[in-house]
Design a protein around this motif. Structure first.
Motif, short mmCIF file in Angstrom:
data_model
loop_
_atom_site.label_atom_id
_atom_site.label_comp_id
_atom_site.label_asym_id
_atom_site.label_seq_id
_atom_site.Cartn_x
_atom_site.Cartn_y
_atom_site.Cartn_z
N MET A 156 0.78 -1.37 0.09
CA MET A 156 0.02 0.17 -0.03
C MET A 156 0.84 1.17 -0.04
O MET A 156 1.86 1.40 0.64
N THR A 157 0.20 2.34 -0.55
CA THR A 157 0.84 3.54 -0.52
C THR A 157 0.35 4.19 0.91
O THR A 157 -0.42 3.69 1.54
N ARG A 158 1.01 5.33 1.12
CA ARG A 158 0.87 6.00 2.44
C ARG A 158 -0.85 6.48 2.54
O ARG A 158 -1.47 6.34 3.47
N ALA A 159 -1.18 6.87 1.23
CA ALA A 159 -2.61 7.21 1.20
C ALA A 159 -3.51 6.03 1.20
O ALA A 159 -4.48 6.02 2.00
N GLU A 160 -3.21 4.86 0.76
CA GLU A 160 -4.14 3.76 1.00
C GLU A 160 -3.85 3.21 2.46
O GLU A 160 -4.94 2.80 2.96
N LEU A 161 -2.82 3.25 3.04
CA LEU A 161 -2.73 2.89 4.68
C LEU A 161 -3.69 3.82 5.38
O LEU A 161 -4.13 3.43 6.18
N HIS A 162 -3.46 5.07 4.93
CA HIS A 162 -4.32 6.07 5.84
C HIS A 162 -5.87 5.68 5.60
O HIS A 162 -6.64 5.65 6.72
N ASP A 163 -6.22 5.16 4.42
CA ASP A 163 -7.72 4.91 4.11
C ASP A 163 -7.95 3.66 5.04
O ASP A 163 -9.06 3.67 5.60
N ALA A 164 -6.90 2.69 5.11
CA ALA A 164 -7.13 1.50 5.79
C ALA A 164 -7.39 1.57 7.02
O ALA A 164 -8.23 1.08 7.77
N LEU A 165 -6.52 2.56 7.66
CA LEU A 165 -6.61 2.71 9.12
C LEU A 165 -7.84 3.45 9.49
O LEU A 165 -8.41 3.13 10.80
N MET A 166 -8.41 4.29 8.66
CA MET A 166 -9.74 4.87 8.98
C MET A 166 -10.60 3.92 9.20
O MET A 166 -11.74 3.97 9.97
N VAL A 167 -10.90 2.75 8.31
CA VAL A 167 -11.72 1.98 8.39
C VAL A 167 -11.50 1.06 9.44
O VAL A 167 -12.54 0.58 10.14
N LEU A 168 -10.37 0.69 9.84
CA LEU A 168 -9.68 -0.34 10.88
C LEU A 168 -10.37 0.43 12.32
O LEU A 168 -10.83 -0.25 13.21
N GLN A 169 -10.11 1.63 12.44
CA GLN A 169 -10.49 2.42 13.54
C GLN A 169 -11.74 2.34 13.82
O GLN A 169 -12.49 2.53 15.01
N LEU A 170 -12.90 2.56 12.66
CA LEU A 170 -14.32 2.42 12.98
C LEU A 170 -14.60 0.99 13.47
O LEU A 170 -15.57 0.83 14.26
N GLU A 171 -14.02 -0.12 13.38
CA GLU A 171 -14.03 -1.38 13.77
C GLU A 171 -13.53 -1.72 14.95
O GLU A 171 -13.75 -2.68 15.79
N GLU A 172 -12.76 -0.60 15.46
CA GLU A 172 -11.82 -1.08 16.90
C GLU A 172 -12.86 -0.88 17.88
O GLU A 172 -13.72 -0.07 18.03
N SER A 173 -12.71 -1.88 18.90
CA SER A 173 -13.37 -1.88 20.05
C SER A 173 -12.48 -2.27 21.14
O SER A 173 -11.29 -2.83 21.20
N SER A 174 -12.50 -1.93 22.36
CA SER A 174 -11.67 -2.66 23.66
C SER A 174 -11.43 -3.90 23.79
O SER A 174 -10.34 -4.39 24.35
N SER A 175 -12.68 -4.66 23.38
CA SER A 175 -12.45 -6.09 23.34
C SER A 175 -11.60 -6.90 22.22
O SER A 175 -11.58 -8.14 22.22
N ASN A 176 -11.49 -6.08 21.28
CA ASN A 176 -11.13 -6.86 19.83
C ASN A 176 -9.64 -6.40 19.76
O ASN A 176 -9.14 -5.36 19.26
N LYS A 177 -8.84 -7.29 20.33
CA LYS A 177 -7.16 -7.22 20.31
C LYS A 177 -6.66 -7.39 19.08
O LYS A 177 -5.64 -6.81 18.65
N ASP A 178 -7.33 -8.22 18.12
CA ASP A 178 -7.00 -8.33 16.86
C ASP A 178 -6.87 -7.32 15.98
O ASP A 178 -5.83 -6.85 15.24
N VAL A 179 -7.95 -6.38 16.10
CA VAL A 179 -8.07 -5.27 15.29
C VAL A 179 -7.12 -4.11 15.79
O VAL A 179 -6.34 -3.42 15.29
N LYS A 180 -6.83 -4.03 17.11
CA LYS A 180 -5.90 -3.17 17.89
C LYS A 180 -4.53 -3.53 17.36
O LYS A 180 -3.61 -2.50 16.89
N ALA A 181 -4.17 -4.73 17.08
CA ALA A 181 -2.84 -4.93 16.94
C ALA A 181 -2.62 -4.83 15.28
O ALA A 181 -1.44 -4.39 14.98
N LYS A 182 -3.77 -5.01 14.52
CA LYS A 182 -3.42 -4.62 13.14
C LYS A 182 -3.34 -3.13 12.76
O LYS A 182 -2.80 -2.73 12.31
#
Length: 276
Positions: A156-182
């Motif tokens: 991924m480019t930095r722009a693609e990584l930024h977009d992927a991070l935005m999506v992952l942060q929407l899925e993040e929850s305190s109980s989901n350690k896999d998403v936090k690690a990703k």
């Protein structure tokens, strides 16, 4: 006077490296990985398919497994559709075959099992033909989406990584350690794509003072010190990555850690060489 043109050259070299690292390298990484997949006798996604869990409007999580997947015919064989609620299996749908209608997956020779809160089978149902849900929103994704290969951070480019991070942060929850690690891993890679190109400029701040020393042993000493500095930089880069991805260290600090340390030392090297 000797250092300024050399530093200017390495500064522009680092800028060029930044562009290459963000624009050219990800494309080549994608191509290399695609060649690797195509060189295999049989693409694994055509024989085994597991979709990541997705949350439906009902609150259930849906996971799909297919023993055979044919993108051309838009069909699957040996299909299991599992539904979970609060990490407990509530429903299991098995079908010998599934075919994409354009809106939903139509199942054939279906067997459905409902489970109670104790994970014991509650009742069974079977039918020869049916849809996977009452409306298209509960149907598994279309064939193209299922077959789409998820890019690795290195591709991924930095722009693609930024977009992927935005999506992952929407899925993040305190109980989901896999998403936090990703998220931490993606953040480290995002900042590392900006920090690595400046290595040549930072090492120039070491090379110039070592190169202008008048002593006879300066060449051998300079070579030895360069190897030591490269080794230390690599160790610091690895430590920063590991700590950043583990969440022990801030991902941005982990990616820039060797540059901060070596950049500070290089500055003092230059100042000392100028005074002498």
């Amino acid at each position: 006077r000797i250092a300024v043109p050399a530093l200017a050259f390495f500064f522009f070299l680092s800028c060029f490296s930044y562009w290459m690292n963000d624009r050219v390298v990800p494309q080549k990484m994608k191509r290399a990985y695609e060649i690797l997949l195509n060189s295999q006798k049989e693409d694994m996604i055509q024989t085994t398919l597991m979709s990541k869990p997705r949350t439906l409007e009902s609150g259930l999580e849906q996971i799909i497994y297919a023993h055979k997947f044919d993108l051309d015919e838009k069909s699957m064989k040996g299909v299991y559709i599992l539904y979970f609620f609060e990490n407990m299996r509530r429903r299991e749908v098995y079908a010998e075959k599934a075919r994409w209608t354009g809106q939903v997956w139509e199942l054939f020779n279906i067997r459905t099992t409902e489970y109670d809160a104790n994970q014991e089978p509650l009742h069974y149902a079977s039918s020869e033909r049916g849809w996977t849900g009452l409306d298209p929103k509960t149907s598994p994704p279309d064939p193209e989406e299922l077959n789409e290969r998820k890019l690795r951070p290195e591709e991924m480019t930095r722009a693609e990584l930024h977009d992927a991070l935005m999506v992952l942060q929407l899925e993040e929850s305190s109980s989901n350690k896999d998403v936090k690690a990703k998220i931490d891993r993606y953040k480290v890679m995002y900042h590392q794509k900006a920090s690595l190109p400046w290595v040549s400029f930072i090492f120039a701040t070491f090379a110039i003072p070592l190169g202008v020393r008048p002593h006879r042993s300066s060449k051998s000493m300079g070579l030895g010190l360069s190897l030591v500095f490269i080794l230390i930089y690599y160790v610091l880069m690895t430590v920063g990555m590991v700590l950043g991805e583990a969440g022990t260290l801030d991902p941005q600090l982990g990616a820039w850690l060797p540059n901060i340390i070596f950049g500070t030392l290089g500055f003092f090297f230059l100042v000392g060489a100028t005074r002498s």
